[in-house]
Design a protein around this motif. Structure first.
Motif, mmCIF file in Angstrom:
data_model
loop_
_atom_site.group_PDB
_atom_site.id
_atom_site.type_symbol
_atom_site.label_atom_id
_atom_site.label_comp_id
_atom_site.label_asym_id
_atom_site.label_seq_id
_atom_site.Cartn_x
_atom_site.Cartn_y
_atom_site.Cartn_z
ATOM 1 N N LEU A 1 71.194 -11.508 40.554
ATOM 2 C CA LEU A 1 70.838 -10.624 39.455
ATOM 3 C C LEU A 1 69.925 -9.497 39.945
ATOM 4 N N MET A 2 68.975 -9.812 40.809
ATOM 5 C CA MET A 2 68.092 -8.782 41.375
ATOM 6 C C MET A 2 68.892 -7.783 42.212
ATOM 7 N N ILE A 3 69.856 -8.274 42.982
ATOM 8 C CA ILE A 3 70.704 -7.369 43.766
ATOM 9 C C ILE A 3 71.454 -6.421 42.838
ATOM 10 N N PHE A 4 71.987 -6.957 41.749
ATOM 11 C CA PHE A 4 72.701 -6.133 40.775
ATOM 12 C C PHE A 4 71.775 -5.066 40.190
ATOM 13 N N TYR A 5 70.573 -5.462 39.764
ATOM 14 C CA TYR A 5 69.619 -4.500 39.195
ATOM 15 C C TYR A 5 69.235 -3.429 40.210
ATOM 16 N N CYS A 6 68.990 -3.838 41.438
ATOM 17 C CA CYS A 6 68.614 -2.872 42.479
ATOM 18 C C CYS A 6 69.761 -1.901 42.770
ATOM 19 N N LEU A 7 70.983 -2.390 42.750
ATOM 20 C CA LEU A 7 72.138 -1.497 42.953
ATOM 21 C C LEU A 7 72.272 -0.493 41.818
ATOM 22 N N ILE A 8 72.063 -0.956 40.586
ATOM 23 C CA ILE A 8 72.133 -0.045 39.437
ATOM 24 C C ILE A 8 71.057 1.036 39.547
ATOM 25 N N ILE A 9 69.836 0.634 39.890
ATOM 26 C CA ILE A 9 68.741 1.605 40.042
ATOM 27 C C ILE A 9 69.051 2.575 41.179
ATOM 28 N N THR A 10 69.591 2.057 42.288
ATOM 29 C CA THR A 10 69.954 2.916 43.419
ATOM 30 C C THR A 10 70.988 3.955 43.011
ATOM 31 N N LEU A 11 72.041 3.501 42.335
ATOM 32 C CA LEU A 11 73.094 4.437 41.921
ATOM 33 C C LEU A 11 72.583 5.457 40.915
ATOM 34 N N LEU A 12 71.759 5.012 39.989
ATOM 35 C CA LEU A 12 71.210 5.921 38.984
ATOM 36 C C LEU A 12 70.329 6.989 39.627
ATOM 37 N N LEU A 13 69.388 6.570 40.467
ATOM 38 C CA LEU A 13 68.501 7.535 41.122
ATOM 39 C C LEU A 13 69.262 8.458 42.077
ATOM 40 N N SER A 14 70.239 7.909 42.788
ATOM 41 C CA SER A 14 71.046 8.740 43.701
ATOM 42 C C SER A 14 71.843 9.768 42.917
ATOM 43 N N PHE A 15 72.429 9.334 41.810
ATOM 44 C CA PHE A 15 73.206 10.258 40.981
ATOM 45 C C PHE A 15 72.324 11.372 40.433
ATOM 46 N N ILE A 16 71.136 11.033 39.951
ATOM 47 C CA ILE A 16 70.225 12.047 39.419
ATOM 48 C C ILE A 16 69.838 13.046 40.503
ATOM 49 N N PHE A 17 69.518 12.550 41.698
ATOM 50 C CA PHE A 17 69.115 13.456 42.776
ATOM 51 C C PHE A 17 70.276 14.334 43.216
ATOM 52 N N MET A 18 71.438 13.714 43.402
ATOM 53 C CA MET A 18 72.582 14.494 43.883
ATOM 54 C C MET A 18 73.094 15.453 42.818
ATOM 55 N N ALA A 19 72.946 15.128 41.545
ATOM 56 C CA ALA A 19 73.355 16.056 40.489
ATOM 57 C C ALA A 19 72.462 17.287 40.489
ATOM 58 N N SER A 20 71.188 17.107 40.808
ATOM 59 C CA SER A 20 70.288 18.260 40.850
ATOM 60 C C SER A 20 70.559 19.144 42.068
ATOM 61 N N LYS A 21 71.059 18.553 43.146
ATOM 62 C CA LYS A 21 71.369 19.321 44.360
ATOM 63 C C LYS A 21 72.831 19.752 44.414
ATOM 64 N N ALA A 22 73.676 19.187 43.552
ATOM 65 C CA ALA A 22 75.107 19.516 43.451
ATOM 66 C C ALA A 22 75.858 19.261 44.758
ATOM 67 N N ARG A 23 75.479 18.194 45.470
ATOM 68 C CA ARG A 23 76.236 17.799 46.664
ATOM 69 C C ARG A 23 75.981 16.324 46.959
ATOM 70 N N PHE A 24 76.923 15.715 47.669
ATOM 71 C CA PHE A 24 76.823 14.307 48.019
ATOM 72 C C PHE A 24 76.130 14.170 49.365
ATOM 73 N N GLU A 25 75.173 13.258 49.425
ATOM 74 C CA GLU A 25 74.501 12.953 50.684
ATOM 75 C C GLU A 25 74.350 11.441 50.797
ATOM 76 N N PHE A 26 74.928 10.878 51.841
ATOM 77 C CA PHE A 26 74.813 9.433 52.046
ATOM 78 C C PHE A 26 73.371 9.031 52.323
ATOM 79 N N ARG A 27 72.634 9.930 52.931
ATOM 80 C CA ARG A 27 71.222 9.671 53.240
ATOM 81 C C ARG A 27 70.417 9.378 51.970
ATOM 82 N N VAL A 28 70.753 10.053 50.879
ATOM 83 C CA VAL A 28 70.062 9.834 49.609
ATOM 84 C C VAL A 28 70.284 8.404 49.128
ATOM 85 N N ILE A 29 71.506 7.930 49.244
ATOM 86 C CA ILE A 29 71.819 6.559 48.825
ATOM 87 C C ILE A 29 71.076 5.560 49.703
ATOM 88 N N LEU A 30 71.022 5.804 50.995
ATOM 89 C CA LEU A 30 70.311 4.912 51.910
ATOM 90 C C LEU A 30 68.818 4.844 51.577
#
Length: 108
Positions: free
Chosen positions: A18-47
Motif C-alpha cells: 500500500l505504501m508503494i502504491f501511495y508513493c507511486l501515485i505521489i511520484t506521478l502526480l508531482l512529476s506530472f505537475i512539474f512536467m506540465a509547467s515545463k511542457a516537456r518530458f524528463e525522466f530525471r524528474v520522475i527519478l
C-alpha cells in the motif's frame, strides 16, 4: 512500547504494498505537475520525485509504526503524530539527499 516487536509488526507486506502504491501515485502526480509547467518530458524528474517520495513515505511509515504509543488524549496523540511526521520527513529528506550524493555526485 516494545521497539523490537513494533519493528517486526511493521514489516507487513500488505501495508508495504500500500505504501508503494501511495508513493507511486505521489511520484506521478508531482512529476506530472512539474512536467506540465515545463511542457516537456524528463525522466530525471520522475527519478528525483520517486526518490524523495519513497524516502519520505517509508520513513514516515516505519517511524510511526515503530514508535507507536497508546495515548488516550486525542490532542496529545495528534501532537505526537505531527512530531513523528516532521521528524520522519527530515530523515527521509536526508536519506534521499545521501542517495543523490553517493550515486550522482560529479567526481573530478
Amino acid at each position: 512500547m516494545n521497539l523490537k516487536k513494533n519493528l517486526i509488526d511493521s514489516i507487513d507486506w500488505r501495508n508495504i504494498r500500500l505504501m508503494i502504491f501511495y508513493c507511486l501515485i505521489i511520484t506521478l502526480l508531482l512529476s506530472f505537475i512539474f512536467m506540465a509547467s515545463k511542457a516537456r518530458f524528463e525522466f530525471r524528474v520522475i527519478l528525483v520525485t520517486a526518490t524523495y517520495s519513497f524516502s519520505i513515505g517509508f520513513s514516515i511509515y516505519f517511524i510511526m509504526s515503530i514508535f507507536s504509543l497508546e495515548i488516550r488524549k486525542k490532542y496529545l496523540r495528534t501532537v505526537f503524530s505531527l512530531i513523528q511526521i516532521i521528524f520522519a520527513s527530515i530523515v527521509g529528506l536526508m536519506i534521499a539527499n545521501l542517495f543523490f550524493m553517493l550515486f550522482f555526485s560529479q567526481s573530478k
